[in-house]
Design a protein around this motif. Structure first.
Motif, PDB file in Angstrom:
ATOM      1  N   MET A 145       1.342  -1.220   0.109  1.00 34.20           N
ATOM      2  CA  MET A 145      -0.329   0.106  -0.539  1.00 34.20           C
ATOM      3  C   MET A 145       0.913   0.624  -0.324  1.00 34.20           C
ATOM      4  O   MET A 145       1.138   1.293   1.059  1.00 34.20           O
ATOM      5  N   MET A 146       1.231   1.997  -1.439  1.00 31.74           N
ATOM      6  CA  MET A 146       1.907   2.849  -1.272  1.00 31.74           C
ATOM      7  C   MET A 146       1.434   4.114  -0.975  1.00 31.74           C
ATOM      8  O   MET A 146       0.047   4.625  -0.462  1.00 31.74           O
ATOM      9  N   SER A 147       2.791   4.866  -0.619  1.00 29.88           N
ATOM     10  CA  SER A 147       1.550   6.787  -0.073  1.00 29.88           C
ATOM     11  C   SER A 147       0.414   7.298  -1.637  1.00 29.88           C
ATOM     12  O   SER A 147       1.226   7.198  -2.575  1.00 29.88           O
ATOM     13  N   SER A 148      -0.042   7.268  -0.497  1.00 30.28           N
ATOM     14  CA  SER A 148      -1.040   8.328  -1.847  1.00 30.28           C
ATOM     15  C   SER A 148      -1.109  10.022  -2.410  1.00 30.28           C
ATOM     16  O   SER A 148      -1.205  10.560  -1.511  1.00 30.28           O
TER      17      SER A 148
ATOM     18  N   SER B 147      -8.342  -8.695   2.620  1.00 32.76           N
ATOM     19  CA  SER B 147      -7.962 -10.355   2.940  1.00 32.76           C
ATOM     20  C   SER B 147      -6.690 -10.634   3.883  1.00 32.76           C
ATOM     21  O   SER B 147      -6.778 -12.138   4.278  1.00 32.76           O
ATOM     22  N   GLN B 148      -5.589 -10.155   2.696  1.00 34.82           N
ATOM     23  CA  GLN B 148      -3.986 -10.852   3.781  1.00 34.82           C
ATOM     24  C   GLN B 148      -3.880  -9.634   3.718  1.00 34.82           C
ATOM     25  O   GLN B 148      -3.327  -8.613   3.625  1.00 34.82           O
ATOM     26  N   PRO B 149      -2.616  -9.983   4.940  1.00 36.76           N
ATOM     27  CA  PRO B 149      -1.764  -8.203   5.638  1.00 36.76           C
ATOM     28  C   PRO B 149      -0.813  -7.776   4.177  1.00 36.76           C
ATOM     29  O   PRO B 149      -0.154  -8.726   3.500  1.00 36.76           O
ATOM     30  N   VAL B 150      -0.547  -6.676   4.207  1.00 35.52           N
ATOM     31  CA  VAL B 150      -0.232  -6.084   3.835  1.00 35.52           C
ATOM     32  C   VAL B 150       1.284  -5.360   4.194  1.00 35.52           C
ATOM     33  O   VAL B 150       1.270  -4.941   5.405  1.00 35.52           O
ATOM     34  N   ILE B 151       2.216  -4.294   2.720  1.00 35.68           N
ATOM     35  CA  ILE B 151       2.937  -3.808   3.480  1.00 35.68           C
ATOM     36  C   ILE B 151       3.359  -2.434   3.157  1.00 35.68           C
ATOM     37  O   ILE B 151       2.473  -1.990   2.082  1.00 35.68           O
TER      38      ILE B 151
ATOM     39  N   GLY C 185       4.314  -5.499   7.612  1.00 31.22           N
ATOM     40  CA  GLY C 185       5.401  -5.094   7.303  1.00 31.22           C
ATOM     41  C   GLY C 185       5.403  -3.724   7.129  1.00 31.22           C
ATOM     42  O   GLY C 185       4.061  -3.096   6.361  1.00 31.22           O
ATOM     43  N   VAL C 186       5.856  -2.682   7.456  1.00 32.95           N
ATOM     44  CA  VAL C 186       6.338  -1.127   6.819  1.00 32.95           C
ATOM     45  C   VAL C 186       7.352  -0.580   6.109  1.00 32.95           C
ATOM     46  O   VAL C 186       9.297  -1.130   6.840  1.00 32.95           O
TER      47      VAL C 186
ATOM     48  N   PRO D  47       4.427  -3.290  16.141  1.00 39.38           N
ATOM     49  CA  PRO D  47       3.515  -4.049  17.198  1.00 39.38           C
ATOM     50  C   PRO D  47       4.538  -5.650  16.902  1.00 39.38           C
ATOM     51  O   PRO D  47       5.217  -5.672  15.897  1.00 39.38           O
ATOM     52  N   GLU D  48       4.360  -5.804  17.843  1.00 39.28           N
ATOM     53  CA  GLU D  48       4.892  -7.880  17.548  1.00 39.28           C
ATOM     54  C   GLU D  48       4.356  -8.759  16.380  1.00 39.28           C
ATOM     55  O   GLU D  48       3.269  -8.712  15.822  1.00 39.28           O
ATOM     56  N   GLY D  49       4.993  -8.841  15.554  1.00 38.12           N
ATOM     57  CA  GLY D  49       4.964 -10.158  13.883  1.00 38.12           C
ATOM     58  C   GLY D  49       5.488  -9.020  13.176  1.00 38.12           C
ATOM     59  O   GLY D  49       4.521  -9.181  12.300  1.00 38.12           O
ATOM     60  N   VAL D  50       4.852  -7.275  13.483  1.00 46.75           N
ATOM     61  CA  VAL D  50       4.964  -6.441  12.057  1.00 46.75           C
ATOM     62  C   VAL D  50       6.616  -6.084  11.787  1.00 46.75           C
ATOM     63  O   VAL D  50       7.322  -5.747  12.702  1.00 46.75           O
TER      64      VAL D  50
END
Length: 394
Positions: free
Chosen positions: A155-158, A183-187, A228-229, A247-250
């Protein structure tokens, strides 16, 4: 014997340079990295023979573009598709990006390669008159397309959101709505304004300390939907601070093309994974370095990657958004495309002095895969710029 080149320096002085003949990096092909996740944002190859306006309707050479992605997968990288490295929003339209994504995902699947694809709002023309609903719908259209094709979302900056948001709460609303729809975790991707001036004041503040707090709140509020980011601020201390507070997991995927060796290695508190544009230009060295890291050979890891940093800092020098020219020039020098042309005519975004220095730094880092070929490809570039070449050999 490798021929010498006549190269220009700043100020117009000419000098003779003979590339070294360093051995190629030893990389075990077809092997994924074990200790870090590493995406290379990948450039696109334009079709120089297309009878189309190169500024507004440049065509992509699909065969060469897909072959380059297979090259990256063979070295162990995931491909970050349709990002700013592929000139997204800077010559590559959403319609062209859709075709790129549609073609790339099956190619990744065919070799078991990882792929994640950029989503944004580039269907919209940025304007203060846009509504948040329009931004949300544009994001969700692109996210739905990527997931429908079977890809992971970045998910890019807009630009559209930056233009119309009135407060940090507007960012929280839009990201919450979009992340709630996937539906699924994104970056997530925080792209700094050095890469895109239209993103100045992202997250509602020009003050980066305040902007960081908003970004972290968005991540904390939506952690279950975030893999993640990617931090592209060229600020290693800020990236480390964010990494320590997630947060844990990111995950943090470093986008710091100046400080990547240190950030990927990490410290006693953690490390960054990678999603880097510079990996496109230094792929063999990056793969060899990451394989050394897998083996626990930190000395070799740094010996390889630290030598690439001067080249990276040169390619990403101000104006940073012109880095794509250097990335494509490296692909041209190393035979991954037959020409030095870019969509949008972006091959003209860097000076002949810049390209001259890039050539020398690439050689010093051991990144000219075939020095003789690289010299042959440099010659017409400099002849066209008026720098006459001799025929010296060494």
């Amino acid at each position: 014997m490798v021929q010498s080149l006549i190269l220009p320096k700043a100020g117009g002085e000419l000098y003779t340079y003979t590339p070294s003949e360093k051995p190629a990096f030893k990389v075990e092909k077809g092997k994924s990295f074990e200790k870090r996740t590493a995406f290379s944002a990948a450039h696109v190859v334009c079709d120089p023979m297309a009878d189309a306006d190169p500024l507004n309707n440049a065509q992509i050479d699909w065969q060469a573009t897909m072959e380059y992605r297979h090259y990256l997968w063979s070295l162990g990288f995931g491909v970050a598709e349709a990002m700013d490295t592929s000139q997204r929003g800077m010559g590559l339209s959403w319609e062209s990006a859709k075709e790129l994504i549609r073609r790339s995902i099956p190619e990744a699947r065919s070799v078991g390669g990882r792929i994640a694809c950029g989503t944004g709002t580039d269907q919209l023309t940025p304007s203060p008159d846009l509504t948040l609903e329009q931004v949300e719908q544009a994001y969700m259209e692109q996210c739905e397309f990527v997931e429908g094709e079977g890809g992971q979302i970045i998910m890019m900056s807009s630009r559209a959101l930056a233009a119309c948001a009135k407060s940090p709460e507007d960012y929280e609303r839009v990201y919450g709505k979009v992340l709630g729809s996937v539906s699924q975790p994104v970056i997530l991707h925080w792209l700094g304004d050095m890469f895109d001036p239209n993103l100045k004041g992202y997250w509602g503040y020009e003050d980066l300390d305040k902007a960081t707090e908003v970004c972290l709140k968005v991540i904390q509020d939506n952690a279950a939907k975030i893999d993640g980011v990617k931090i592209s601020l060229l600020d290693k201390d800020r990236e480390i601070d964010i990494r320590n507070r997630l947060p844990e997991g990111v995950k943090v995927y470093t986008g710091d093309d100046f400080n990547y060796p240190e950030l990927i290695k990490g410290d006693e508190n953690g490390y960054s994974d990678a999603l880097l544009g510079i990996f496109d230009a230094i792929a063999p060295a990056a793969a060899a370095g990451l394989q050394a890291l897998d083996e626990g050979n930190i000395e070799r890891y740094h010996d390889i990657l630290d030598k690439t940093v001067p080249l990276a800092r040169h390619i990403f020098q101000h104006p940073t958004f012109a880095y794509k020219t250097g990335v494509v020039f490296m692909a041209y020098l190393n035979g991954h495309q037959s020409h030095f042309r870019m969509i949008g005519g972006a091959e003209g975004s860097r000076s002949i002095i810049h390209l001259s220095d890039l050539f020398v730094m690439a050689d010093e880092a051991g990144l000219l895969e075939d020095p003789e070929m690289a010299v042959a490809r440099m010659r017409p570039v400099f002849e066209q710029a008026g720098v006459k070449q001799g025929v010296q050999t060494s």
